[in-house]
Design a protein around this motif. Structure first.
Motif, PDB file in Angstrom:
ATOM      1  N   UNK A   1       0.976  -1.376  -0.019  1.00 23.04           N
ATOM      2  CA  UNK A   1      -0.089   0.085   0.020  1.00 23.04           C
ATOM      3  C   UNK A   1       0.830   1.190  -0.079  1.00 23.04           C
ATOM      4  N   UNK A   2       2.035   1.128   0.602  1.00 25.26           N
ATOM      5  CA  UNK A   2       2.945   2.160   0.565  1.00 25.26           C
ATOM      6  C   UNK A   2       3.458   2.740  -0.741  1.00 25.26           C
ATOM      7  N   UNK A   3       3.847   1.370  -1.613  1.00 22.04           N
ATOM      8  CA  UNK A   3       4.351   1.540  -2.839  1.00 22.04           C
ATOM      9  C   UNK A   3       3.281   2.138  -3.620  1.00 22.04           C
ATOM     10  N   UNK A   4       1.604   1.731  -3.451  1.00 21.59           N
ATOM     11  CA  UNK A   4       0.462   2.059  -4.475  1.00 21.59           C
ATOM     12  C   UNK A   4       0.365   3.789  -4.205  1.00 21.59           C
ATOM     13  N   UNK A   5       0.692   4.081  -2.792  1.00 21.33           N
ATOM     14  CA  UNK A   5       0.727   5.587  -2.388  1.00 21.33           C
ATOM     15  C   UNK A   5       1.267   6.347  -3.183  1.00 21.33           C
ATOM     16  N   UNK A   6       2.661   5.837  -3.312  1.00 22.88           N
ATOM     17  CA  UNK A   6       3.891   6.708  -3.959  1.00 22.88           C
ATOM     18  C   UNK A   6       3.484   6.630  -5.497  1.00 22.88           C
ATOM     19  N   UNK A   7       3.145   5.490  -6.073  1.00 21.32           N
ATOM     20  CA  UNK A   7       2.778   5.282  -7.330  1.00 21.32           C
ATOM     21  C   UNK A   7       1.624   6.464  -7.884  1.00 21.32           C
ATOM     22  N   UNK A   8       0.593   6.669  -6.796  1.00 21.50           N
ATOM     23  CA  UNK A   8      -0.448   7.428  -7.194  1.00 21.50           C
ATOM     24  C   UNK A   8      -0.224   8.877  -6.860  1.00 21.50           C
ATOM     25  N   UNK A   9       0.901   9.194  -5.732  1.00 23.38           N
ATOM     26  CA  UNK A   9       0.770  10.432  -5.602  1.00 23.38           C
ATOM     27  C   UNK A   9       2.248  11.165  -5.994  1.00 23.38           C
ATOM     28  N   UNK A  10       3.210  10.336  -6.812  1.00 26.06           N
ATOM     29  CA  UNK A  10       4.423  10.819  -7.227  1.00 26.06           C
ATOM     30  C   UNK A  10       4.369  11.947  -7.613  1.00 26.06           C
ATOM     31  N   UNK A  11       3.553  12.573  -8.538  1.00 25.76           N
ATOM     32  CA  UNK A  11       3.482  13.952  -9.177  1.00 25.76           C
ATOM     33  C   UNK A  11       3.218  14.874  -7.806  1.00 25.76           C
ATOM     34  N   UNK A  12       2.376  14.759  -6.910  1.00 26.00           N
ATOM     35  CA  UNK A  12       2.094  15.616  -5.812  1.00 26.00           C
ATOM     36  C   UNK A  12       3.249  15.694  -5.003  1.00 26.00           C
TER      37      UNK A  12
END
Lengths: 318, 142
Positions: A153-164
């Protein structure tokens, strides 16, 4: 059924004959899959995305224990994340260190679960891992499975919010840090999935140890139902959204995977169960003996009578 | 000449040694209390280190509130709460450590008994072989 049993015997024979090569190949494949997934999903540090580097690392891991693959995966994840958000990398580093010190001090052999869990999540079959762990290990293994879930879930969070995380200049370091911590602590789906895994492992473990016929099959079904129940409760209580098709499809495939595992590891013939009882000075023994299902693989030998083919003379035929 | 029984026995001892080495080895080296104390000490430092890291993360999370208020009483109250949480967690973790390593030591002791029994069997085998050789030599002598 006989054909599958024969195939199993052949597989066992092949494994015992070539285990020196099979084990490193499995290690290589698992490590490469983990490294490739990290690179394809995160891939923020372009230098680490080189296929040659991934292959060399996987090759190195094929001759070393799974702990090294887990360590290298952890380092790769941290390096990728640090190029997006140093704050998140620090948080993840602390979490990994806590797990390493507190859990792996006791049970160092479980580290492959930390790799396998995110891989199973990636392939949308997260319900398989608690079933397999419950069938093969102890309830304590819920810890690495939970950590693997957290990592996914951490990796998913990073993937989804990389731009932000990279471009948001309006936030300073402390604000970013607080935002990341909040999003991690309020990730209810993650909490529900960790709870579902833990309950699944416990249910499967408890049922498969019972002295009832088809205990392993019952354990698989009960473990899947328990996981689904926890997710439904989480859905109603915490309002987490899980796609119904994905949930049921994943659960079904997970059950099939666990069924295949059971066939290879624990295939017994309940129809030939025998009961016996005896006593010694201290105890009465009530023994239930269930025979293993076994067939001997046919040793086929092809006897060639004519080693070379005799070509007929076409003129003679006429 | 090769002695098949002896080779089988030695192979089984070697396999047993390889498989159970990590459990048998501490039994040979430490008393039970020393073994558990050693791991308790390790667990204490490990747990304290992890707690410090986690408390640091929590402190950084609340840093803005703490520095904006700077209320000493509230800080002390929080410090007490975290201190108690640390102590309770430490007690539980040490208890788990004691239970786990006591069980491992017991397992090692049982493994050691099996190992010694196997070695004794091998020793008897050697004695038997030596005696047979001596007897055959005596028979050869006129």
């Amino acid at each position: 059924m006989i054909a599958i049993l024969v195939f199993k015997e052949k597989l066992k024979r092949f494994y015992s004959k070539y285990d020196m090569f099979v084990i490193p190949v499995i290690r290589f494949l698992l490590s490469f899959l983990a490294f490739y997934m990290i690179s394809s999903n995160l891939g923020f540090m372009s230098r680490l995305n080189n296929m040659a580097i991934l292959l060399i690392l996987a090759l190195l891991c094929s001759f070393l224990p799974y702990g090294v693959a887990a360590l290298l995966s952890g380092i790769m994840i941290l390096l990728h994340i640090s190029s997006v958000s140093l704050e998140l990398a620090v948080i993840l580093l602390v979490c990994l260190m806590v797990v390493t010190v507190l859990y792996y001090g006791f049970q160092p052999g479980d580290s492959y679960l930390l790799l396998l869990t995110p891989i199973f999540y990636h392939f949308k079959i997260p319900y398989a891992i608690p079933l397999l762990v419950g069938l093969s290990k102890s309830p304590v293994s819920a810890v690495p499975v939970g950590c693997g879930t957290f990592l996914f879930y951490i990796l998913q969070y990073v993937k989804q919010n990389a731009g932000v995380l990279t471009n948001d200049a309006s936030l300073d370091i402390t604000q970013k840090y607080v935002q990341i911590m909040k999003s991690m602590m309020t990730n209810r789906l993650m909490a529900v999935m960790i709870a579902a895994s833990a309950v699944g492992i416990l249910v499967v473990y408890l049922i498969r140890r019972l002295s009832v016929d088809y205990a392993w099959i019952i354990a698989i079904v009960a473990g899947t139902v328990a996981q689904l129940a926890v997710i439904f409760v989480g859905d109603f209580t915490f309002d987490v959204s899980v796609s119904m098709g994905q949930l049921l499809g994943g659960a079904l495939i997970s059950m099939v995977i666990a069924g295949v595992y059971t066939f290879f590891i624990f295939s017994v013939d309940y129809s030939r169960t025998e009961y016996t009882q005896f006593e010694d000075d201290d105890y009465y023994y009530y023994v239930k003996a269930v025979p293993k299902m076994a067939v001997s693989a046919p040793d086929v030998k092809v006897q060639k009578i004519n080693s070379t083919r005799v070509r007929r003379n076409p003129k003679e035929e006429r | 000449m090769l002695n098949e029984d002896k080779i089988k026995l030695m192979t089984s001892i070697s396999m047993f040694e390889k498989k159970e080495e990590k459990y048998i080895y501490p039994v040979r080296r430490y008393f039970k209390s020393d073994y558990i104390s050693r791991h308790m000490l390790k667990a204490f430092f490990g747990y304290t280190f992890c707690c410090l890291l986690v408390f640091l993360l929590i402190f950084l999370y609340h840093a803005e509130d703490i520095f904006s208020m700077l209320n000493l009483d509230l800080l002390l109250e929080h410090a007490w709460t975290y201190g108690i949480a640390y102590l309770v967690g430490l007690a539980v973790y040490l208890l788990i450590t004691i239970v786990v390593y006591a069980k491992r030591y017991e397992y090692g002791v049982r493994g050691m008994k099996v190992y010694v029994a196997k070695l004794k069997r091998l020793e008897k085998r050697y004695e038997f072989q030596n005696r047979t050789r001596e007897l055959s030599r005596e028979v050869r002598k006129p």
